[in-house]
Write a protein that holds these residues in place. Structure first.
Motif, short mmCIF file in Angstrom:
data_model
loop_
_atom_site.label_atom_id
_atom_site.label_comp_id
_atom_site.label_asym_id
_atom_site.label_seq_id
_atom_site.Cartn_x
_atom_site.Cartn_y
_atom_site.Cartn_z
N ARG A 81 10.53 11.72 3.53
CA ARG A 81 9.74 10.72 3.55
C ARG A 81 9.52 12.39 4.81
N GLU A 82 11.05 12.28 5.72
CA GLU A 82 10.77 13.30 6.47
C GLU A 82 10.72 14.85 6.71
N GLY A 83 11.00 14.95 4.63
CA GLY A 83 11.66 16.20 3.68
C GLY A 83 9.16 16.49 3.89
N GLU A 84 8.79 15.54 3.86
CA GLU A 84 7.31 15.75 3.55
C GLU A 84 6.84 16.26 4.45
N LEU A 85 7.46 16.05 5.77
CA LEU A 85 6.61 16.68 7.15
C LEU A 85 7.35 18.00 7.22
N PHE A 86 8.64 17.67 7.07
CA PHE A 86 8.82 19.05 7.28
C PHE A 86 8.14 19.73 6.39
N TYR A 87 7.74 19.40 5.34
CA TYR A 87 6.82 20.76 4.21
C TYR A 87 5.88 21.43 4.68
N GLU A 88 5.20 19.73 5.15
CA GLU A 88 3.72 20.14 5.75
C GLU A 88 3.38 20.71 7.02
N ASN A 89 4.21 21.24 7.01
CA ASN A 89 4.49 21.78 8.50
C ASN A 89 5.17 23.22 8.22
#
Length: 358
Positions: A81-89
């Motif tokens: 989930r943290e990876g998805e957020l970081f990727y989106e940013n």
């Protein structure tokens, strides 16, 4: 990157920005590649590095972020989930960087486009450069032009100039200077002036004539330049009138007010038409030129290369140069007895002095 003063971060924001520069940007690139490809192996192939290097970069990034970005098994790699957020940013920023790189590559390798800032002296710019711009724009419609007419020495950095046209002799070793054509300097008068006052036969006789001088952008009166027995000779004769505009000097000569030393691009057409006559041609300097200048030969955008090539061909093809037979033997020391110098002539026959003054 230089940020405007009002945009520069301060306090904690500045510390965060400084800290970010120590982060592993290789890790961010590796992270984006793995997230896009879904595999460390495919990401390594895409980046052209080893799989272990990709893994180390991502691990270093996870340590810096204090967050786990991927769930890894022997068969699958997926984002947390943290990876998805970081990727989106991160992804929009990375895409903008990629686009910026593509844009820069296109500017240097693609069709000419963009903006050009050109500098030229007022006289040469009006008579030679400006009339050629329509043809250049017709050939390269995606290039816009900003032409600055200024007799001051061009500061490429401060003035943000791409290409400059300079006259005379260049001593600046920091610029690339391409000589377009020789810069001929001719002492000229109107036929009416020549009929009434005669013309000087040697440099000593200039003091007895109504000379017209040009004041440079620095405020100094431009010296007349000659070559006597192979040596440069410069002086500003006593003047009847002095102007800080080359066109006013030319017009005053055409009006019969006096004589002046004019550049070939100013005098050529009038000499051919017979509205001017020239004298002292064996003393004309032979070491001056019209130059096209720019800062570096490396990494030139295609619009700059296209402009340089177009202007070089167009200016060299123009028929405004005054051609004279070299006769250095006629150029005697000042005050020495000698024959009257031959009149300047172009590649086509010019009327004789007698035909003009009659």
């Amino acid at each position: 990157m230089n940020l405007p003063l009002h945009d520069k971060p301060q306090g904690d924001a500045a510390d965060a920005l400084a800290s970010s520069f120590t982060a592993s940007y290789a890790g961010v690139v590796a992270f984006i590649a793995v997230a896009s490809e879904g595999s460390f192996a495919r990401a390594a192939d895409r980046l052209g590095i080893g799989r272990s290097a990709v893994s180390r970069s991502v691990q270093k990034l996870e340590a810096q972020l204090n967050a786990r970005l991927f769930l890894r098994t022997t068969r699958n790699t997926s984002l947390t989930r943290e990876g998805e957020l970081f990727y989106e940013n991160c992804h929009p920023g990375v895409q903008r960087i990629v686009q910026a790189l593509e844009d820069m590559r296109e500017l240097r390798e693609g069709p000419p486009r963009g903006h050009l800032r050109i500098s030229a002296t007022a006289g040469f710019g009006r008579r030679i450069v400006a009339p050629l711009l329509a043809g250049f724009r017709a050939r390269y419609p995606d290039v816009s032009i900003d032409l600055l007419l200024d007799d001051r020495l061009t500061d490429f950095t401060t003035d943000r100039v791409d290409v400059a046209f300079r006259d005379g002799q260049l001593e600046d070793s920091q610029i690339v200077a391409k000589r377009l054509v020789p810069m001929q300097m001719l002492v000229c008068a109107s036929p009416a002036y020549a009929k009434k006052h005669g013309l000087p036969h040697d440099l000593d006789e200039l003091a007895g004539h109504r000379c017209i001088n040009f004041r440079t952008a620095s405020g100094r009166v431009a010296e007349w330049e000659f070559r006597v027995c192979g040596q440069k000779h410069k002086f500003a004769p006593p003047s009847l009138c002095t102007f800080n505009d080359a066109e006013l000097v030319l017009q005053s000569v055409l009006d019969g007010t006096g004589i002046a030393q004019l550049a070939g691009y100013q005098a050529g057409e009038h000499l051919r038409e017979g509205t001017l006559v020239s004298c002292l041609t064996p003393y004309a300097p032979d070491d001056r030129g019209h130059y096209l200048c720019y800062l570096s030969r490396q990494q030139l955008p295609t619009r700059v290369r296209a402009f340089i090539d177009y202007m070089t061909d167009a200016i060299r093809a123009m028929d405004w140069q005054v051609v004279r037979d070299p006769s250095p033997a006629d150029a005697q020391p000042i005050g020495a007895a000698h024959h009257r110098p031959a009149q300047a002539h172009r590649q086509i026959a010019l009327p004789t002095l007698q035909e003009r003054v009659d």
